[in-house]
Design a protein around this motif. Structure first.
Motif, mmCIF file in Angstrom:
data_model
loop_
_atom_site.group_PDB
_atom_site.id
_atom_site.type_symbol
_atom_site.label_atom_id
_atom_site.label_comp_id
_atom_site.label_asym_id
_atom_site.label_seq_id
_atom_site.Cartn_x
_atom_site.Cartn_y
_atom_site.Cartn_z
ATOM 1 N N ALA A 200 2.838 22.534 24.159
ATOM 2 C CA ALA A 200 3.557 21.955 23.018
ATOM 3 C C ALA A 200 4.988 22.471 22.932
ATOM 4 N N SER A 201 5.541 22.872 24.072
ATOM 5 C CA SER A 201 6.912 23.393 24.162
ATOM 6 C C SER A 201 7.110 24.704 23.400
ATOM 7 N N GLY A 202 6.015 25.452 23.204
ATOM 8 C CA GLY A 202 6.103 26.833 22.730
ATOM 9 C C GLY A 202 6.748 27.082 21.394
ATOM 10 N N PRO A 203 6.275 26.500 20.299
ATOM 11 C CA PRO A 203 6.924 26.728 18.996
ATOM 12 C C PRO A 203 6.851 28.162 18.475
ATOM 13 N N THR A 204 5.879 28.959 18.964
ATOM 14 C CA THR A 204 5.704 30.307 18.409
ATOM 15 C C THR A 204 5.975 31.412 19.422
ATOM 16 N N VAL A 205 6.523 31.078 20.582
ATOM 17 C CA VAL A 205 6.755 32.100 21.603
ATOM 18 C C VAL A 205 8.205 32.038 22.085
ATOM 19 N N PRO A 206 8.716 33.143 22.640
ATOM 20 C CA PRO A 206 10.076 33.119 23.175
ATOM 21 C C PRO A 206 10.198 32.103 24.298
ATOM 22 N N ASP A 207 11.399 31.612 24.487
ATOM 23 C CA ASP A 207 11.666 30.603 25.507
ATOM 24 C C ASP A 207 12.391 31.250 26.685
ATOM 25 N N PRO A 208 11.749 31.338 27.853
ATOM 26 C CA PRO A 208 12.419 31.966 28.996
ATOM 27 C C PRO A 208 13.437 31.068 29.681
ATOM 28 N N SER A 209 13.454 29.779 29.328
ATOM 29 C CA SER A 209 14.359 28.842 29.999
ATOM 30 C C SER A 209 15.687 28.751 29.253
ATOM 31 N N SER A 210 16.622 28.036 29.840
ATOM 32 C CA SER A 210 17.968 27.988 29.290
ATOM 33 C C SER A 210 18.524 26.576 29.291
ATOM 34 N N PHE A 211 19.619 26.390 28.560
ATOM 35 C CA PHE A 211 20.324 25.112 28.593
ATOM 36 C C PHE A 211 20.759 24.777 30.018
ATOM 37 N N GLU A 212 21.186 25.790 30.762
ATOM 38 C CA GLU A 212 21.627 25.553 32.142
ATOM 39 C C GLU A 212 20.501 24.970 32.988
ATOM 40 N N GLN A 213 19.282 25.509 32.827
ATOM 41 C CA GLN A 213 18.134 24.985 33.573
ATOM 42 C C GLN A 213 17.810 23.561 33.142
ATOM 43 N N ALA A 214 17.895 23.280 31.844
ATOM 44 C CA ALA A 214 17.632 21.927 31.359
ATOM 45 C C ALA A 214 18.628 20.940 31.962
ATOM 46 N N ARG A 215 19.896 21.306 31.999
ATOM 47 C CA ARG A 215 20.909 20.423 32.600
ATOM 48 C C ARG A 215 20.633 20.193 34.079
ATOM 49 N N ALA A 216 20.214 21.242 34.780
ATOM 50 C CA ALA A 216 19.930 21.110 36.205
ATOM 51 C C ALA A 216 18.767 20.155 36.461
ATOM 52 N N LEU A 217 17.757 20.198 35.603
ATOM 53 C CA LEU A 217 16.610 19.292 35.767
ATOM 54 C C LEU A 217 17.015 17.846 35.515
ATOM 55 N N VAL A 218 17.823 17.621 34.500
ATOM 56 C CA VAL A 218 18.307 16.264 34.223
ATOM 57 C C VAL A 218 19.057 15.721 35.424
ATOM 58 N N ALA A 219 19.894 16.567 36.035
ATOM 59 C CA ALA A 219 20.657 16.133 37.202
ATOM 60 C C ALA A 219 19.746 15.898 38.402
ATOM 61 N N HIS A 220 18.781 16.802 38.595
ATOM 62 C CA HIS A 220 17.888 16.694 39.754
ATOM 63 C C HIS A 220 17.095 15.384 39.737
ATOM 64 N N TYR A 221 16.589 15.031 38.563
ATOM 65 C CA TYR A 221 15.774 13.817 38.451
ATOM 66 C C TYR A 221 16.611 12.573 38.116
ATOM 67 N N ARG A 222 17.916 12.761 38.058
ATOM 68 C CA ARG A 222 18.839 11.647 37.832
ATOM 69 C C ARG A 222 18.447 10.833 36.597
ATOM 70 N N MET A 223 18.204 11.552 35.515
ATOM 71 C CA MET A 223 17.783 10.901 34.273
ATOM 72 C C MET A 223 18.985 10.263 33.575
ATOM 73 N N ASP A 224 18.793 9.071 33.128
ATOM 74 C CA ASP A 224 19.815 8.357 32.360
ATOM 75 C C ASP A 224 19.540 8.596 30.880
ATOM 76 N N LEU A 225 20.254 9.548 30.286
ATOM 77 C CA LEU A 225 19.991 9.966 28.914
ATOM 78 C C LEU A 225 21.125 9.538 27.986
ATOM 79 N N PRO A 226 20.843 9.413 26.683
ATOM 80 C CA PRO A 226 21.889 9.051 25.730
ATOM 81 C C PRO A 226 23.066 10.017 25.780
ATOM 82 N N ALA A 227 24.251 9.508 25.490
ATOM 83 C CA ALA A 227 25.469 10.327 25.549
ATOM 84 C C ALA A 227 25.382 11.537 24.636
ATOM 85 N N ALA A 228 24.774 11.372 23.452
ATOM 86 C CA ALA A 228 24.669 12.495 22.515
ATOM 87 C C ALA A 228 23.802 13.615 23.096
ATOM 88 N N VAL A 229 22.779 13.248 23.839
ATOM 89 C CA VAL A 229 21.899 14.246 24.455
ATOM 90 C C VAL A 229 22.651 14.991 25.552
#
Length: 431
Positions: A200-229
């Motif tokens: 459930a994306s860990g609402p009660t635990v620390p998050d070991p991932s980062s914004f940088e990792q999230a951006r890298a995944l979006v680029a890797h999978y070539r996701m077409d996401l809204p401009a605001a995102v």
């Protein structure tokens, strides 16, 4: 015994039922409960496909304990409760009801003290059911992200890394809202490796991932996401709390059911039926049809050479495969079916009608993707019957239409919502 078609099908269904029963909160939850606080409040919150029945199990275990709180579950997955409110929202595509539920969950744990206890009940589906946009984003933005994730081929852990960095609820934020109260999480795991940050994306635990990792995944999978995102991920304005963050306090996270325990229950049932089980793993991932092909290869080896073990045997595996929808398959050309149906059809095609091999693949929550079936069963005559019905199995697989094929053959596995979820169970019987 001689493994007839009827006997093989019945055995596979019995094994699947045993796996599901091993994860039933009404049976397993009570022994994992903490002691209630001596003088403080008990607030119960939760999210996931099993949240309502988990809440009912808490009420049954603590009949005289004063409780308040609420949980959110998928439409149609409700269960009667008396002290804990049950809300329903959409899954797998989030809706406004889920966003409103997430806001209410955050409000429910606000203003508590160190003497109070927050009991968080979490299971698969919690991410979509508590989709609360981060500041500057809208629900429409996150719905577009969710659709892109489901079609991307990303693993569940990768999906949740992205979700945590677009959410006002996930990635430890519920625990932050509950501080300084004690937070105990009771979890039913549906993710490979049982990572608390991914459930459930860990609402009660620390998050070991980062914004940088999230951006890298979006680029890797070539996701077409809204401009605001895209802008939100680039700005990285408010990072999620990390391991060691003192605001979260000591993390008390308890698993009440996991894919591995379900596989062990399935193996025990197999032995009782005269089959030698082999658990191949509880976290098998990959493209669904390719996983099915690999399992077919192992089954053919067992049948022909007695390796990795001779028949009669049952090859068991869990985990969550993915289905990547290519740009060439869309609109009226795209069929119906979830990852289990696709994996099973891939297995059947690879088996090519080999005698003495049957398989069942299903989601333990009773819903394969967004259809009304948990999965399906294939037999040695599956391909022949499909062709007799005018269906080309390879073409059906190519357009991701496994549901239609197994529906035509009356081989869908329909259980209805099981009110639990320990991911997929794949069972291949070799006579």
């Amino acid at each position: 015994m001689a493994w007839t078609d009827a006997a093989a099908r019945a055995a596979l269904k019995d094994v699947f039922a045993a796996a599901v029963a091993s994860a039933d909160p009404r049976i397993v939850l009570a022994r994992h409960l903490p002691d209630p606080p001596a003088g403080g409040r008990v607030v119960v919150v939760g999210a996931g496909k099993s949240a309502a029945v988990m809440a009912a199990a808490v009420e049954a275990a603590w009949p005289d304990q004063a409780l308040t709180g609420l949980v959110v579950t998928r439409y149609g997955h409700g269960h009667p409760t008396s002290r804990i409110e049950v809300l329903e929202a959409s899954h797998p595509v989030p809706d406004a009801a889920g966003a409103a539920a997430a806001e209410r969950l955050l409000q429910a744990v606000g203003g508590l003290t160190e003497a109070d206890l927050v009991l968080f009940l979490v299971s698969g589906g919690g991410s979509a059911l508590t989709t609360l946009p981060a500041p500057g984003l809208t629900l429409d933005d996150l719905m577009a992200v969710n659709r892109a994730l489901l079609a991307s081929g990303a693993t569940i852990n990768e999906m949740n890394c992205i979700r945590r960095h677009l959410s006002a609820f996930s990635g430890g934020r519920l625990a932050l809202a509950a501080a300084p109260a004690r937070v105990v999480t009771l979890a039913i795991s549906d993710v490979p490796g049982d990572d608390p940050a991914a459930i459930a994306s860990g609402p009660t635990v620390p998050d070991p991932s980062s914004f940088e990792q999230a951006r890298a995944l979006v680029a890797h999978y070539r996701m077409d996401l809204p401009a605001a995102v895209v802008a939100h991920l680039a700005q990285a304005a408010e990072e999620t709390p990390k391991p060691g963050d003192p605001r979260l306090g000591e993390v008390d996270y308890r698993f009440i059911a996991t894919p591995r325990l379900a596989l062990e229950a399935a193996a025990a049932k197999a032995r009782a039926l005269g089959l030698t089980p082999l658990i191949l793993g509880d976290a098998l991932e990959g493209e669904a049809r390719e996983v099915g092909k690999v399992l077919a290869g192992i089954a053919l080896s067992a049948r022909a050479h007695g390796h990795p073990l001779p028949g009669p045997c049952l090859l068991l595996s869990g985990g969550e495969t993915t289905v990547t929808i290519g740009p060439e398959v869309g609109g009226p050309d795209r069929g119906r079916g979830g990852r289990n149906g696709e994996s099973l059809l891939g297995c059947a095609v690879a088996l090519a009608g080999a005698p003495g091999i049957w398989a069942l693949m299903g989601d333990t929550d009773g819903i394969d993707g967004s259809e009304d079936n948990a999965g399906a069963i294939c037999a040695p005559d599956t391909l022949a019957r499909a062709r007799a019905a005018g269906l080309d199995p390879r073409a059906v697989l190519g357009r991701h239409d496994s549901y239609s094929l197994f529906q035509a053959l009356d081989d869908l596995l329909v259980t209805g919502p099981t009110l639990t979820n320990v991911n997929d169970l794949r069972a291949v019987l070799v006579a």
